[in-house]
Design an enzyme around this catalytic site. Sequence first.
Site, PDB file in Angstrom:
ATOM      1  N   CYS A   1      -9.554 -16.047   9.712  1.00  0.00           N
ATOM      2  CA  CYS A   1      -8.748 -15.254   8.784  1.00  0.00           C
ATOM      3  C   CYS A   1      -7.344 -14.973   9.311  1.00  0.00           C
ATOM      4  CB  CYS A   1      -9.470 -13.947   8.471  1.00  0.00           C
ATOM      5  SG  CYS A   1     -11.163 -14.214   7.910  1.00  0.00           S
TER       6      CYS A   1
ATOM      7  N   HIS B   1      -5.488  -5.218   8.021  1.00  0.00           N
ATOM      8  CA  HIS B   1      -6.466  -6.268   7.751  1.00  0.00           C
ATOM      9  C   HIS B   1      -7.464  -5.760   6.713  1.00  0.00           C
ATOM     10  CE1 HIS B   1      -8.697  -9.890   8.388  1.00  0.00           C
ATOM     11  NE2 HIS B   1      -9.773  -9.249   8.809  1.00  0.00           N
TER      12      HIS B   1
ATOM     13  N   GLU C   1     -10.031  -0.864  13.129  1.00  0.00           N
ATOM     14  CA  GLU C   1      -8.583  -1.013  12.936  1.00  0.00           C
ATOM     15  C   GLU C   1      -7.902   0.351  12.814  1.00  0.00           C
ATOM     16  OE1 GLU C   1      -5.410  -3.564  10.198  1.00  0.00           O
ATOM     17  OE2 GLU C   1      -7.500  -3.388   9.560  1.00  0.00           O
TER      18      GLU C   1
ATOM     19  N   LYS D   1      -6.221  -6.294   0.191  1.00  0.00           N
ATOM     20  CA  LYS D   1      -7.503  -6.970  -0.072  1.00  0.00           C
ATOM     21  C   LYS D   1      -8.348  -6.193  -1.070  1.00  0.00           C
ATOM     22  CE  LYS D   1      -8.023  -9.433   4.352  1.00  0.00           C
ATOM     23  NZ  LYS D   1      -6.863  -8.907   5.104  1.00  0.00           N
TER      24      LYS D   1
ATOM     25  N   HIS E   1     -10.539 -11.160  -0.092  1.00  0.00           N
ATOM     26  CA  HIS E   1     -10.178 -11.716   1.212  1.00  0.00           C
ATOM     27  C   HIS E   1      -9.973 -13.220   1.089  1.00  0.00           C
ATOM     28  CE1 HIS E   1      -9.688 -12.373   5.319  1.00  0.00           C
ATOM     29  NE2 HIS E   1     -10.793 -11.855   5.819  1.00  0.00           N
TER      30      HIS E   1
ATOM     31  N   PHE F   1     -12.806 -14.108  12.478  1.00  0.00           N
ATOM     32  CA  PHE F   1     -14.040 -14.394  13.207  1.00  0.00           C
ATOM     33  C   PHE F   1     -13.700 -15.159  14.485  1.00  0.00           C
ATOM     34  CE2 PHE F   1     -17.116 -14.525   9.294  1.00  0.00           C
ATOM     35  CZ  PHE F   1     -17.037 -13.154   9.201  1.00  0.00           C
TER      36      PHE F   1
END
Length: 416
Positions: free
Chosen positions: A165, A305, A316, A337, A342, A403
């Site tokens: 991502c 994010h 975060e 998002k 996403h 990831f």
Amino acid sequence: MQLKRVVVTGLGALTPIGNNIQEYWDGLVNGVSGAAPITYFDATKFKTRFACELKNFNVTDFIDRKEARKMDRFTQYAMVASDEAIADSGLNANDSDPDRIGVIWGAGIGGLETFQNEVLNFAAGDGSPRFNPFFIPKMIADIAPGQISIKHNFRGPNFATVSACASSSNSIIDSLNYIRLGMADAIVTGGSEAAVTIAGMGGFNAMHALSTRNDDPKTASRPFDKDREGFVLGEGAGALVLEEYDHAVARGAKIYAEVIGGGLSSDAYHITAPHPEGLGAKNVMINCLKNAGIEASDVDAINMHGTSTPLGDIAESKAIKEVFGEHAYKINLNSTKSMTGHLLGAAGAIEAISSILSMEHGMIPPTINHFTDDEGIDNKLNFTFNKAQKRDVKIALSNTFGFGGHNACVAFKKLD
């Protein structure tokens, strides 16, 4: 050596809430959700039966049908968004040195639908290996920048970045550095993804990564909300033209913002889960601030994010409080998002574009779908919940994490 200044001179977007820059921005500030039941395949038996697909998009409105059939959807999306950004910037290989114009593009997965369909077709056959001759060139992640460069005759640096991502944020940072170091005058950068497929949905469902709020898709992506339970898969592309400042000024290009720095880090913790204390997220923002030569107190806004996962949003938020201290409460935080879903490898690009447009319009898009505070998150922080807020944004950060523990953060500055 003296690093060159880098600016943004063109933008292009193809998203679940708008098929060009103006539509995308309108969708953002109006808090539009792009989530809806899946139309690409029969998802009846899937745990998650909705996604953020593109709306009212016909590729043949942009690309010849014969050529489009040679491209996976992720490449089609890349071509459409990059064409918009290039036209917006006025960049032309005939008016500049094509050897010094590059394309660096991000994709977390690449041609997943092409791979899926070819394997399914083989499995349904008699065992004879009758594969499409375009199978490999449609599937590989680096074909998108290749196709863009072929169409526009850009012969400078050309490659793909793959970091889940964080892919398109990595592509932006790589582009920044190539121009800073004098290795290119301009680079078309960004990312695209088309993972709303049988394999994509099935794979993410198997990981328990996706929301399963099938009864209410539009509110399924709810970053920082107590009842969040996974992200919503999106698709599309975002494109930016990055250019050396003097080169842009010399040709009279419009300048949206300056790219002043980028930070990278790794969680070195788990293949999918973030570090619980947000260690990688903390380090990447610190690295970005140092690279940009700015103080934490200079930052006005952060596009987080913020995927709407139980662990990620907490980690975060903790990282932001550690990095920014008391100033964290003066920053407009948001997660777009909540609207777009996403976009995986394209997320960093469309979120960087949102940050840049916030500077241009003096407006922070909202984090929609907030209903209940999570006691694990400091809700005294300004997450710009549910409604856009006016704000003069001089410096903005855009966070993307992937990831594998990949973290990237990009810093933009409004030109005086």
